[in-house]
Scaffold this motif. Structure first.
Motif, PDB file in Angstrom:
ATOM      1  N   GLU A  24       0.836  -1.210   0.000  1.00  0.00           N
ATOM      2  CA  GLU A  24       0.000   0.000   0.000  1.00  0.00           C
ATOM      3  C   GLU A  24       0.866   1.254   0.000  1.00  0.00           C
ATOM      4  O   GLU A  24       0.583   2.218  -0.722  1.00  0.00           O
ATOM      5  N   ARG A  25       1.926   1.251   0.786  1.00  0.00           N
ATOM      6  CA  ARG A  25       2.835   2.400   0.821  1.00  0.00           C
ATOM      7  C   ARG A  25       3.538   2.563  -0.527  1.00  0.00           C
ATOM      8  O   ARG A  25       3.760   3.684  -0.988  1.00  0.00           O
ATOM      9  N   LEU A  26       3.879   1.475  -1.159  1.00  0.00           N
ATOM     10  CA  LEU A  26       4.558   1.525  -2.452  1.00  0.00           C
ATOM     11  C   LEU A  26       3.648   2.127  -3.528  1.00  0.00           C
ATOM     12  O   LEU A  26       4.124   2.788  -4.454  1.00  0.00           O
ATOM     13  N   GLU A  27       2.366   1.924  -3.405  1.00  0.00           N
ATOM     14  CA  GLU A  27       1.410   2.474  -4.362  1.00  0.00           C
ATOM     15  C   GLU A  27       1.261   3.987  -4.228  1.00  0.00           C
ATOM     16  O   GLU A  27       0.759   4.640  -5.136  1.00  0.00           O
ATOM     17  N   ARG A  30       4.076   9.389  -3.647  1.00  0.00           N
ATOM     18  CA  ARG A  30       4.778  10.421  -2.870  1.00  0.00           C
ATOM     19  C   ARG A  30       5.860   9.828  -1.961  1.00  0.00           C
ATOM     20  O   ARG A  30       6.751  10.532  -1.520  1.00  0.00           O
ATOM     21  N   LEU A  31       5.775   8.521  -1.695  1.00  0.00           N
ATOM     22  CA  LEU A  31       6.717   7.881  -0.781  1.00  0.00           C
ATOM     23  C   LEU A  31       7.915   7.324  -1.544  1.00  0.00           C
ATOM     24  O   LEU A  31       7.808   6.929  -2.701  1.00  0.00           O
ATOM     25  N   ASP A  32       9.042   7.288  -0.889  1.00  0.00           N
ATOM     26  CA  ASP A  32      10.293   6.841  -1.488  1.00  0.00           C
ATOM     27  C   ASP A  32      10.342   5.310  -1.546  1.00  0.00           C
ATOM     28  O   ASP A  32      10.309   4.642  -0.509  1.00  0.00           O
ATOM     29  N   ALA A  33      10.436   4.777  -2.760  1.00  0.00           N
ATOM     30  CA  ALA A  33      10.451   3.323  -2.950  1.00  0.00           C
ATOM     31  C   ALA A  33      11.664   2.670  -2.286  1.00  0.00           C
ATOM     32  O   ALA A  33      11.563   1.560  -1.736  1.00  0.00           O
TER      33      ALA A  33
END
Length: 86
Positions: A24-27, A30-33
């Motif tokens: 979910e965070r990867l989707e 805006r978040l750094d992969a």
């Protein structure tokens, strides 16, 4: 080896929830992969290692085993424990 089936299910469910959160965070663009890989995925591995390392002893392992041993690469796994570059 006698596996505590109920405990293993609980531990694997915890790992699954952690993996789901990582996806979910990867989707979220805006978040750094890289941060997700190094932190979230590493956490998933630790939870999977925990599931394997405590499968036989169950929840009492939390009180009887060193934390680093609980989350370290399981001795019973067939893969080399050290990364070797070609």
């Amino acid at each position: 080896m006698t596996v505590d089936r109920e405990w293993l299910s609980v531990a694997l469910t915890d790992a699954l929830e952690c993996l789901t959160e990582a996806i979910e965070r990867l989707e979220d663009e805006r978040l750094d992969a890289e941060e997700i890989l190094l932190e979230d995925v590493a956490n998933v591995y630790a939870k999977l290692n925990f599931a394997v390392n405590t499968a036989e002893t169950g929840p009492k392992a939390i009180d009887t085993t060193d934390h680093d041993q609980l989350i370290s690469w399981p001795e019973c796994m067939p893969f080399d424990r050290e990364f070797v570059e070609d």
